[in-house]
Write a protein that holds these residues in place. Structure first.
Motif, short mmCIF file in Angstrom:
data_model
loop_
_atom_site.label_atom_id
_atom_site.label_comp_id
_atom_site.label_asym_id
_atom_site.label_seq_id
_atom_site.Cartn_x
_atom_site.Cartn_y
_atom_site.Cartn_z
N TRP A 149 60.88 14.63 36.14
CA TRP A 149 59.45 14.94 36.18
C TRP A 149 59.20 16.34 36.75
O TRP A 149 58.27 17.04 36.32
CB TRP A 149 58.70 13.90 37.02
CG TRP A 149 58.95 14.03 38.51
CD1 TRP A 149 59.94 13.45 39.23
CD2 TRP A 149 58.19 14.83 39.42
NE1 TRP A 149 59.86 13.83 40.55
CE2 TRP A 149 58.79 14.67 40.71
CE3 TRP A 149 57.08 15.65 39.31
CZ2 TRP A 149 58.31 15.29 41.84
CZ3 TRP A 149 56.59 16.28 40.45
CH2 TRP A 149 57.20 16.09 41.70
N THR A 195 51.27 17.21 39.83
CA THR A 195 51.93 17.83 38.67
C THR A 195 52.05 19.35 38.76
O THR A 195 52.76 19.95 37.96
CB THR A 195 51.18 17.48 37.37
OG1 THR A 195 49.84 17.96 37.46
CG2 THR A 195 51.17 15.97 37.14
N CYS A 246 57.10 19.19 34.85
CA CYS A 246 55.89 19.77 35.45
C CYS A 246 55.96 21.29 35.46
O CYS A 246 55.02 21.98 35.03
CB CYS A 246 55.70 19.25 36.87
SG CYS A 246 55.20 17.53 36.98
N ILE A 289 53.76 21.59 32.16
CA ILE A 289 52.39 21.36 32.64
C ILE A 289 51.86 22.54 33.44
O ILE A 289 50.77 23.05 33.17
CB ILE A 289 52.33 20.06 33.48
CG1 ILE A 289 52.73 18.86 32.64
CG2 ILE A 289 50.92 19.87 34.05
CD1 ILE A 289 52.82 17.56 33.43
N THR A 290 52.62 22.99 34.43
CA THR A 290 52.13 24.07 35.30
C THR A 290 51.87 25.37 34.54
O THR A 290 50.79 25.96 34.69
CB THR A 290 53.11 24.31 36.46
OG1 THR A 290 53.26 23.10 37.21
CG2 THR A 290 52.61 25.41 37.37
#
Length: 520
Positions: free
Chosen positions: A417, A38, A421, A425-426
């Motif tokens: 995705w 991720t 990410c 997320i990152t």
């Protein structure tokens, strides 16, 4: 292979085993793999795509993304300068310890390997930051390291860096496989592996474990400070980006696990010899390599051979990383100043080498290295990567166009995705890492050092890199990177004709009269 060589470095050998052991053992592999999928690999693909699309070093590539982002590129170059300066010093220590392993020189010191390392070898000062003694035993291997780095860089990306990695990386794997086999035959090896891999599933409830997992992936993959942008700028326009990132990411993680097996099997032997628990002999970083392992070498049968292999592996792993770090600086100067390859390497690389010798071949070298490494990693690399991701994903909203570039030539499609990410997320994990580190920083001084020392050796390195990056972005350079032209397949490259007759990169001619390797 060059990207794998950059990713596999000292942190894989002396950081991953300790981080795994301290954060749930075998259970740590779960957040570790999630972090790889991720954050690690998505960041790798992002940097590959930026580098290949804009065919330039970080300052030029990010300037083409958006003019203000050039400062981020120069910030990354400044970070590479700081890291290269101290990273070479550790390699110089490892070079000396190859010889020390043969004679087991530390046995003559009454305080053993610890006394030998800090007192006899480094001649460490009592007060951090007070430089009073030149240490020739560190200076000459440090000069040797820089001579070899510059020689490889002068040979070019294809003629030097790629060929060197085609030799060094297989050699490193062979060395470590031999180390693993030898370590597994030692008494107590099973106890060491049990200590490393026995899962503590309750640890997954702790936020610090997840921060550690993302931190390990981030620091071990060489992302966030321009290396992969630089390397990818030399890729052919039809190169498979996502496939290359998957290979580099999983190769790096596989080597980390291999290193964990070798290190903890050996620590299990040491614990068995001393009649104590593995926790009492485990360590990381400099302490593991230059204090714990020499003690093990003294106690194990055939210790000299084991020691030579171990320290030679450290040298090879670190050397391939040092080449990639220095290449970022050289490439930026080539692109923006217009110097030829040889002139850029000798002037810029030579300057880095001189600073390296001046700062670390003295009795305060270890303290300066420790503080610089901590602050440039936590508040240089991490913050620069956070700013880069936010700029690409939120400010310029370039993820979709970059995804089209990558998908046009990659066997593995990225899909939504990848954007999730990098867009969510990152950046959240990077911000969490910075906040978590700052919280600890304000609780107590790092390493117990005086505030005055940390201000120039620690915070000075991290903040100084940012300031230098901003100032360099304001300079009017001789050459301005050219905006790539869009192609029918959705990928973008700079205009020009490559040597094989297909549309490729700018193929500019440097001052040495040779065609830039990006033109091939």
């Amino acid at each position: 292979m060059a990207a794998i060589g950059s990713a596999i470095g000292l942190g894989n050998i002396w950081r991953f085993p300790a981080v795994t052991y301290e954060n749930g053992g075998g259970a740590f592999i779960v957040p570790y793999l999630l972090a790889l999928l991720t954050a690690g690999i998505p960041l790798l693909i992002l940097e590959y795509t930026l580098g290949r699309r804009y065919r330039s070093s970080p300052p030029g590539a990010l300037r083409l993304l958006t003019r203000p982002a050039e400062a981020i590129g120069w910030w990354q170059v400044a970070i590479c300068f700081v890291i290269a300066v101290y990273y070479a010093a550790v390699l110089a220590w490892a070079v000396r310890y190859i010889g020390f392993s043969v004679t087991q020189a530390w046995e003559d010191n009454p305080d053993g390997p610890e006394g030998f390392f800090f007192t006899d070898f480094l001649e460490s000062a009592e007060t951090p930051g007070e430089i009073s003694t030149f240490v020739p035993g560190v200076a000459w291997p440090l000069i040797l390291i820089w001579v070899l780095v510059l020689a490889i860089l002068i040979a070019g990306v294809r003629g030097g860096i790629e060929r060197a990695n085609l030799v060094f990386i297989p050699l490193l794997v062979v060395f470590f496989l031999v180390l693993v086999v030898r370590a597994l035959t030692l008494d107590g090896a099973g106890d060491g592996l049990d200590a490393l891999f026995s899962p503590d599933w309750s640890a997954l409830d702790e936020g610090g474990v997840w921060v550690a997992a993302y931190g390990q992936i981030f620091f071990s993959l060489s992302v966030g400070f321009g290396i992969m942008i630089t390397y990818a700028s030399y890729l052919h326009r039809r190169s498979d980006l996502s496939g290359s990132a998957l290979v580099a990411g999983f190769a790096n993680s596989s080597f980390e696990i291999l290193a964990g097996i070798a290190v903890f099997a050996t620590l299990g032997f040491m614990a068995a010899q001393a009649g104590v628990a593995v926790s009492e002999v485990s360590d990381s970083g400099v302490g593991l390599a230059f204090v714990v392992f020499p003690q093990i070498i003294s106690e194990m049968p055939g210790g000299a051979f084991f020691g030579v292999l171990f320290f030679a592996s450290l040298v090879i792993a670190g050397f391939t990383s040092l080449i990639s770090i220095t290449q970022v600086i050289v490439s930026a100067v080539e692109d923006r100043v217009g110097l030829g390859r040889r002139a850029a390497v000798l002037s810029v690389g030579g300057a880095v080498g001189v600073v390296s010798v001046l700062l670390f071949a003295n009795d305060s070298g270890l303290y300066i290295l420790d503080a610089s490494d901590h602050f440039i990693n936590q508040y240089g690399i991490v913050v620069a990567a956070l700013v880069l991701v936010v700029t690409v994903a939120w400010v310029t909203r370039s993820l979709k166009s970059l995804q089209r570039d990558a998908d046009a030539t990659s066997a593995v499609g990225l899909g939504r995705w990848w954007r999730i990410c990098l867009g969510v997320i990152t950046p959240l994990m990077l911000a969490w890492m910075v906040w978590d580190s700052l919280t600890d920083e304000f609780d107590e001084n790092y390493g117990g050092y005086d505030t005055s020392f940390l201000l120039w050796a620690g915070w000075g390195a991290a903040v100084g890199a940012l300031v230098v990056g901003v100032l360099l972005s304001l300079v009017r350079w001789r050459r301005t990177p050219r905006q790539p032209a869009a192609e029918e397949d959705g990928a973008t490259t700079a205009t020009g004709t490559s040597t094989n007759g297909t549309t490729g990169t700018t193929g500019t001619t440097g001052t040495n009269g040779t065609t830039d390797e990006r033109g091939q």
